[in-house]
Design an enzyme around this catalytic site. Structure first.
Site, PDB file in Angstrom:
ATOM      1  N   SER A  64       0.801  -1.217   0.000  1.00  0.00           N
ATOM      2  CA  SER A  64       0.000   0.000   0.000  1.00  0.00           C
ATOM      3  C   SER A  64       0.844   1.282   0.000  1.00  0.00           C
ATOM      4  CB  SER A  64      -0.958  -0.048   1.191  1.00  0.00           C
ATOM      5  OG  SER A  64      -1.869   1.007   1.134  1.00  0.00           O
ATOM      6  N   ALA A 371     -10.281   8.883   8.359  1.00  0.00           N
ATOM      7  CA  ALA A 371      -9.808  10.225   8.009  1.00  0.00           C
ATOM      8  C   ALA A 371      -8.745  10.167   6.909  1.00  0.00           C
ATOM      9  CB  ALA A 371      -9.248  10.914   9.249  1.00  0.00           C
ATOM     10  N   ARG A 497      -3.033   5.443  21.077  1.00  0.00           N
ATOM     11  CA  ARG A 497      -3.278   4.020  20.817  1.00  0.00           C
ATOM     12  C   ARG A 497      -2.003   3.378  20.289  1.00  0.00           C
ATOM     13  NH1 ARG A 497      -3.875   3.603  15.218  1.00  0.00           N
ATOM     14  NH2 ARG A 497      -4.442   1.410  15.390  1.00  0.00           N
ATOM     15  N   SER A 499       0.356   1.251  17.886  1.00  0.00           N
ATOM     16  CA  SER A 499       0.333   0.909  16.459  1.00  0.00           C
ATOM     17  C   SER A 499       0.055  -0.587  16.329  1.00  0.00           C
ATOM     18  CB  SER A 499       1.696   1.232  15.836  1.00  0.00           C
ATOM     19  OG  SER A 499       1.861   0.518  14.635  1.00  0.00           O
ATOM     20  N   THR A 501       1.361  -2.332  13.943  1.00  0.00           N
ATOM     21  CA  THR A 501       2.447  -2.954  13.175  1.00  0.00           C
ATOM     22  C   THR A 501       3.852  -2.728  13.723  1.00  0.00           C
ATOM     23  OG1 THR A 501       2.389  -0.981  11.771  1.00  0.00           O
ATOM     24  CG2 THR A 501       1.205  -2.912  10.962  1.00  0.00           C
ATOM     25  N   ARG A 506       0.687   5.919  18.814  1.00  0.00           N
ATOM     26  CA  ARG A 506       0.198   7.035  17.993  1.00  0.00           C
ATOM     27  C   ARG A 506      -0.634   7.987  18.859  1.00  0.00           C
ATOM     28  NH1 ARG A 506       1.839   5.614  13.151  1.00  0.00           N
ATOM     29  NH2 ARG A 506       1.911   3.405  12.579  1.00  0.00           N
TER      30      ARG A 506
END
Length: 541
Positions: A64, A371, A497, A499, A501, A506
């Protein structure tokens, strides 16, 4: 299963010693050179999943919006949705199994899921434009073949196109034709039907500059161009011929840095948008007359679509339940506007597309966007059947015409997953039908200034959250500290929160001014650093 063939084939895709990876929302993602054994084994898992559910399963090789050197892989379930959570654990188990345990792990999965290995298996494979993707997708094929599966390799496709194709295949063509041409035909036909009814104001309305992140989106939009009406003039930038994938461009770059991408020259009031590397996210933006940059993110996209659909639903006068699903990252202004002005219910869920998608399925019309620009609209079977029936049978002109617009919207929207190309056409159609400029769209409401930060920690698992990630449960004292900091600023909120991965936490903060949002985010990042085991030097303002 031929144990000898499995052993020999697996030996060609050896697992690096000491490497452990976890299947998350985005599947597996890491440096491309560490992925060969993983993608081979996901070929195996796709065959097992296909046999278990007696349907075609998709495998997409992509990372991605990650840098070009990375790659990844994810599985697509029968209706084009993400892999069922109960199988994510098997993916992790299989990827991390030592060579000699591989057969045992496969046997265990077969026993737990009552997989009949003698059944047929069908796997659809797609890949993005990364230099490593072709070789990795060949490793997927090796995995599929060793367990006796059949495969169709679509080669270079966007992630949403693969999701779409899997859904078409498993609905016996009811959702559309399982080809890239079928995708272009279905979307362009619905788009043209919608555009026909618009009285577009002025020539400039129809020009759109698109930053394709030097990725697959450029290739597929170029292929789709001949299918689109001549009134829509799309101009493709960052097409992958000169620069690296996602480097200083793409939806993620624009959203995070709040500035235009490199490689795209913007003039005031021009409508521009950016896709991400695999074309499943989109954000819009423009520059005003003073040269100031304005970002229109997923929240404002969801709001535009919601306003439009709500007006149509009011005209068809059916008792459809509509809702918008957001995450804690949604700007507070968008939530307020949707609830108080549009008067549509808003639900907040944990971060991750699967959570949004799952919640949106509870409604007749479920709009969801993160978002970051990843999102779509889901229509219940009941709503879709009723709308198509109204188009055919309704005598009342207003009702029938509104139903017709809704029917074309249903066909234009890729309901399997967020799809930047489909979302772009939906937005373009709505702007044309409502006669809105990009500035008028942006002016619907004013975003609260916000700031995203991240703090490196020794172990992300020390943070535990509740209430759709808006409240910290562990470590003790952190939530109280955040609450106290938030009280210092007007119209403010903040949450943290872990991450999914990497070992980072964050941080999101919003407040009445950018200065206050920045200050709040920084103070919260210091609290995280001190209370949750920060690594390296403390965060600097």
């Amino acid at each position: 299963m031929d144990p000898e063939a499995l052993k020999n084939s697996s030996a060609l895709h050896p697992k690096p010693a000491g490497l452990t990876l976890q299947y998350g929302t985005a599947g597996f993602r890491t440096r491309a050179e560490q992925l060969d054994h993983v993608v081979f084994r996901m070929g195996l898992l796709a065959v097992l999943r296909s046999k278990a559910v007696a349907a075609t399963i998709g495998v997409m090789v992509t990372a991605s919006h990650n840098p070009e050197e990375d790659n990844g892989i994810k599985l697509v379930d029968p209706l084009g949705e993400m892999l069922h959570p109960s199988w994510e654990g098997y993916a992790t188990q299989l990827a991390n199994a030592e060579e000699q345990e591989l057969q045992k792990v496969i046997t265990e999965i077969c026993q737990k899921e009552t997989v009949n290995l003698h059944k047929d298996a069908s796997v659809f494979i797609g890949r993005d434009t990364r230099p490593s993707s072709e070789k990795l997708s060949q490793s997927v094929v090796d995995g599929v073949l060793v367990l006796g599966g059949h495969y169709h390799d679509y080669g270079l496709v966007t992630t949403p196109q693969l999701h779409y194709m899997v859904c078409c295949q498993n609905t016996q063509g009811r959702y559309g034709k399982a080809t890239v041409e079928g995708y272009y035909e279905k979307l362009s036909k619905a788009f043209m039907e919608l555009i026909k009814q618009s009285h577009s104001s002025g020539e400039s309305q129809r020009h759109l500059k698109i930053d394709c992140a030097n990725g697959i989106g450029a290739l597929k939009l170029s292929e789709m161009k001949p299918y689109l009406p001549q009134e829509v003039l799309i101009h493709i930038y960052n097409d992958g011929t000169k620069e690296k994938l996602n480097h200083l461009c793409g939806a993620d770059f624009v959203k995070v840095h709040q500035k235009p991408p490199g490689g795209l020259d913007m003039k005031p009031s021009e409508r521009c948008c950016s896709l991400d590397g695999d074309a499943d996210r989109i954000v819009y933006y423009y520059k005003d007359e003073t040269g100031h940059f304005h970002l229109i993110d997923g929240d404002k996209i969801a709001t535009l679509i919601s306003i439009f659909l709500k007006e149509l639903l009011a005209k068809v006068r059916e008792n459809f339940k509509m809702a918008v699903v957001q995450t804690a990252y949604a700007n507070g202004s968008s939530t307020r506007y949707l609830k108080e002005i549009v008067k549509v219910p808003v639900h907040c869920v944990k971060t991750g597309v699967k959570h949004l998608h799952h919640k949106a399925q509870e409604f007749d019309v479920g709009v969801y966007f993160e978002a970051n620009g990843h999102g779509t609209v889901l229509f219940s079977k009941t709503a879709e059947t009723k709308i198509r029936q109204l188009v055919k049978e309704e005598k009342d002109d207003e009702k029938r015409e509104a139903a017709k617009v809704l029917e074309n919207m249903i066909d234009l929207i890729n309901q399997t997953v967020g799809d930047a190309i489909s979302d772009m056409l939906v937005i373009e159609a709505i702007l044309a039908l409502k006669g809105l400029t990009v500035q008028q769209w942006d002016a619907i409401y004013t975003d609260l200034p916000n700031r995203l930060l991240k703090v490196q920690v020794a172990d992300r698992c020390v943070i535990d959250t509740t209430d759709a990630e808006r409240c910290v449960v562990r470590p003790a004292g952190l939530q109280e500290k955040i609450d106290a900091l938030v009280k210092k600023y007007k119209l403010s909120r903040a949450f943290v929160r872990p991450s999914g991965t990497e070992d980072v936490v964050r941080i999101y903060a919003e407040a009445d001014t950018q200065e206050n949002a920045d200050a709040l985010a920084h103070e919260v990042s210091l609290a995280v650093y001190h209370l949750a085991g920060g690594k390296g030097a403390p965060p600097q303002l």
